[in-house]
Design a protein around this motif. Structure first.
Motif, PDB file in Angstrom:
ATOM      1  N   ALA A 240     116.877 117.142  47.245  1.00  0.00           N
ATOM      2  CA  ALA A 240     116.882 118.015  48.304  1.00  0.00           C
ATOM      3  C   ALA A 240     116.925 117.547  49.712  1.00  0.00           C
ATOM      4  O   ALA A 240     117.578 117.654  50.724  1.00  0.00           O
ATOM      5  CB  ALA A 240     116.080 119.175  48.220  1.00  0.00           C
ATOM      6  N   LEU A 241     115.995 116.596  50.057  1.00  0.00           N
ATOM      7  CA  LEU A 241     115.770 115.807  50.903  1.00  0.00           C
ATOM      8  C   LEU A 241     116.928 114.790  51.308  1.00  0.00           C
ATOM      9  O   LEU A 241     117.147 114.743  52.549  1.00  0.00           O
ATOM     10  CB  LEU A 241     114.315 115.032  50.952  1.00  0.00           C
ATOM     11  N   ASP A 242     117.332 114.232  50.390  1.00  0.00           N
ATOM     12  CA  ASP A 242     118.649 113.412  50.403  1.00  0.00           C
ATOM     13  C   ASP A 242     119.802 114.160  51.102  1.00  0.00           C
ATOM     14  O   ASP A 242     120.531 113.757  51.830  1.00  0.00           O
ATOM     15  CB  ASP A 242     118.979 112.636  49.186  1.00  0.00           C
ATOM     16  N   VAL A 243     120.092 115.498  50.512  1.00  0.00           N
ATOM     17  CA  VAL A 243     121.121 116.300  50.880  1.00  0.00           C
ATOM     18  C   VAL A 243     121.071 116.635  52.374  1.00  0.00           C
ATOM     19  O   VAL A 243     121.818 116.491  53.297  1.00  0.00           O
ATOM     20  CB  VAL A 243     121.125 117.499  49.885  1.00  0.00           C
ATOM     21  N   LEU A 244     119.949 117.090  52.768  1.00  0.00           N
ATOM     22  CA  LEU A 244     119.379 117.471  54.287  1.00  0.00           C
ATOM     23  C   LEU A 244     119.657 116.355  55.208  1.00  0.00           C
ATOM     24  O   LEU A 244     120.375 116.567  56.152  1.00  0.00           O
ATOM     25  CB  LEU A 244     118.201 118.180  54.353  1.00  0.00           C
ATOM     26  N   HIS A 245     119.365 115.123  54.993  1.00  0.00           N
ATOM     27  CA  HIS A 245     119.742 113.961  55.544  1.00  0.00           C
ATOM     28  C   HIS A 245     121.208 113.634  55.481  1.00  0.00           C
ATOM     29  O   HIS A 245     121.787 113.390  56.782  1.00  0.00           O
ATOM     30  CB  HIS A 245     118.891 112.616  54.950  1.00  0.00           C
ATOM     31  N   ALA A 246     121.733 113.841  54.425  1.00  0.00           N
ATOM     32  CA  ALA A 246     123.320 113.435  54.417  1.00  0.00           C
ATOM     33  C   ALA A 246     124.068 114.731  55.439  1.00  0.00           C
ATOM     34  O   ALA A 246     125.252 114.237  55.831  1.00  0.00           O
ATOM     35  CB  ALA A 246     123.936 113.740  52.879  1.00  0.00           C
ATOM     36  N   TRP A 247     123.378 115.687  55.615  1.00  0.00           N
ATOM     37  CA  TRP A 247     124.321 116.720  56.204  1.00  0.00           C
ATOM     38  C   TRP A 247     123.935 116.599  57.842  1.00  0.00           C
ATOM     39  O   TRP A 247     124.138 117.338  58.500  1.00  0.00           O
ATOM     40  CB  TRP A 247     123.741 118.052  55.620  1.00  0.00           C
ATOM     41  N   GLY A 248     122.810 115.762  58.009  1.00  0.00           N
ATOM     42  CA  GLY A 248     122.698 115.385  59.484  1.00  0.00           C
ATOM     43  C   GLY A 248     121.472 116.189  60.049  1.00  0.00           C
ATOM     44  O   GLY A 248     121.313 116.513  61.091  1.00  0.00           O
ATOM     45  N   PHE A 249     120.667 116.752  59.112  1.00  0.00           N
ATOM     46  CA  PHE A 249     119.520 117.426  59.199  1.00  0.00           C
ATOM     47  C   PHE A 249     118.096 116.634  59.124  1.00  0.00           C
ATOM     48  O   PHE A 249     117.963 115.774  58.491  1.00  0.00           O
ATOM     49  CB  PHE A 249     119.120 118.817  58.400  1.00  0.00           C
ATOM     50  N   GLU A 250     117.192 117.224  60.073  1.00  0.00           N
ATOM     51  CA  GLU A 250     115.735 116.415  59.791  1.00  0.00           C
ATOM     52  C   GLU A 250     114.868 117.424  59.410  1.00  0.00           C
ATOM     53  O   GLU A 250     114.780 118.494  59.829  1.00  0.00           O
ATOM     54  CB  GLU A 250     115.371 115.953  61.414  1.00  0.00           C
ATOM     55  N   TYR A 251     114.019 116.867  58.284  1.00  0.00           N
ATOM     56  CA  TYR A 251     113.090 117.885  57.558  1.00  0.00           C
ATOM     57  C   TYR A 251     112.028 118.258  58.806  1.00  0.00           C
ATOM     58  O   TYR A 251     111.498 117.313  59.578  1.00  0.00           O
ATOM     59  CB  TYR A 251     112.541 117.076  56.664  1.00  0.00           C
ATOM     60  N   LYS A 252     111.608 119.414  58.553  1.00  0.00           N
ATOM     61  CA  LYS A 252     110.292 119.952  59.822  1.00  0.00           C
ATOM     62  C   LYS A 252     109.337 120.481  58.985  1.00  0.00           C
ATOM     63  O   LYS A 252     108.197 119.906  59.214  1.00  0.00           O
ATOM     64  CB  LYS A 252     111.057 121.263  60.619  1.00  0.00           C
ATOM     65  N   THR A 253     109.651 121.337  57.908  1.00  0.00           N
ATOM     66  CA  THR A 253     108.439 122.033  57.123  1.00  0.00           C
ATOM     67  C   THR A 253     108.897 122.784  55.997  1.00  0.00           C
ATOM     68  O   THR A 253     110.290 122.613  55.501  1.00  0.00           O
ATOM     69  CB  THR A 253     107.519 123.016  58.190  1.00  0.00           C
ATOM     70  N   CYS A 254     107.885 123.385  55.410  1.00  0.00           N
ATOM     71  CA  CYS A 254     108.734 124.241  53.979  1.00  0.00           C
ATOM     72  C   CYS A 254     107.578 125.428  53.980  1.00  0.00           C
ATOM     73  O   CYS A 254     106.488 125.618  54.463  1.00  0.00           O
ATOM     74  CB  CYS A 254     108.598 123.328  52.787  1.00  0.00           C
ATOM     75  N   ALA A 255     108.297 126.505  53.050  1.00  0.00           N
ATOM     76  CA  ALA A 255     107.495 127.500  52.597  1.00  0.00           C
ATOM     77  C   ALA A 255     107.447 127.451  50.883  1.00  0.00           C
ATOM     78  O   ALA A 255     108.369 126.558  50.563  1.00  0.00           O
ATOM     79  CB  ALA A 255     108.233 128.734  53.156  1.00  0.00           C
ATOM     80  N   VAL A 256     106.567 127.999  50.429  1.00  0.00           N
ATOM     81  CA  VAL A 256     106.483 128.211  49.071  1.00  0.00           C
ATOM     82  C   VAL A 256     106.735 129.662  48.588  1.00  0.00           C
ATOM     83  O   VAL A 256     106.058 130.373  49.034  1.00  0.00           O
ATOM     84  CB  VAL A 256     105.321 127.620  48.383  1.00  0.00           C
ATOM     85  N   TRP A 257     107.684 129.865  47.516  1.00  0.00           N
ATOM     86  CA  TRP A 257     107.930 131.078  46.938  1.00  0.00           C
ATOM     87  C   TRP A 257     107.026 131.111  45.461  1.00  0.00           C
ATOM     88  O   TRP A 257     107.363 130.284  44.862  1.00  0.00           O
ATOM     89  CB  TRP A 257     109.479 131.241  46.694  1.00  0.00           C
ATOM     90  N   VAL A 258     106.205 131.951  45.606  1.00  0.00           N
ATOM     91  CA  VAL A 258     105.156 131.848  44.314  1.00  0.00           C
ATOM     92  C   VAL A 258     105.854 133.412  43.508  1.00  0.00           C
ATOM     93  O   VAL A 258     105.819 134.242  43.982  1.00  0.00           O
ATOM     94  CB  VAL A 258     103.745 132.343  44.452  1.00  0.00           C
ATOM     95  N   LYS A 259     106.497 132.845  42.402  1.00  0.00           N
ATOM     96  CA  LYS A 259     106.901 133.921  41.556  1.00  0.00           C
ATOM     97  C   LYS A 259     106.173 134.586  40.680  1.00  0.00           C
ATOM     98  O   LYS A 259     104.968 134.062  40.127  1.00  0.00           O
ATOM     99  CB  LYS A 259     108.058 132.969  40.672  1.00  0.00           C
TER     100      LYS A 259
END
Length: 155
Positions: free
Chosen positions: A52-71
């Motif tokens: 997923a990090l590779d994808v966002l970089h390939a698309w020209g985005f810079e990672y900032k943060t995340c949230a977590v979905w607890v199922k």
């Protein structure tokens, strides 16, 4: 996401919907559907975090943060049985951060529904974070009013 392994053929993700390799996802022409200044919310399972990090970089985005979905239900897994997904947040250009009053908790507790469907509350949270801005869901299954949709299962 195409997974490398399924315990049995009946549990293969491709029984639910077609998948794409990481390279195929990276090669999508995202620039055609994005504004110069935009925010990406990208769902990632734990085993696919590096991809997923590779994808966002390939698309020209810079990672900032995340949230977590607890199922509410535990799932499959090879080291840990997964009961969460990550919602990565990345930017391209210079979009504004949400106003302090519009920033939701980074922990989303919600029931698991149909395979790979995401909690509806996240749509509301994104709308609250960025009111008035255009929104698009890729690989959408059910359109949401006010959102553009794209994907082979879009209705």
């Amino acid at each position: 996401w195409l997974y490398d392994y399924a315990e049995t053929e009946t549990r293969a993700i491709e029984n639910q919907y077609p998948t794409m390799t990481v390279q195929e996802i990276c090669d999508l022409d995202i620039a055609k559907v994005c504004t110069d200044d935009c925010v990406l919310f990208l769902w990632a399972t734990s085993p696919k975090l590096a991809d997923a990090l590779d994808v966002l970089h390939a698309w020209g985005f810079e990672y900032k943060t995340c949230a977590v979905w607890v199922k509410d239900k535990i799932g499959m897994g090879y080291y840990f049985r997964q009961q969460h997904e990550l919602l990565l947040v990345a930017t391209r250009g210079n979009p504004p951060a949400p106003a302090p009053a519009d920033r939701p908790s980074s922990v989303i507790e919600a029931e698991r529904a149909e395979h790979s469907s995401k909690p509806y509350i996240v749509y509301s949270q994104i709308e609250q974070m960025y009111p008035g801005l255009p929104k698009m869901e890729m690989f959408c299954r059910e359109p949401r009013e006010g959102w553009f949709v794209w994907g082979n299962q879009s209705k």
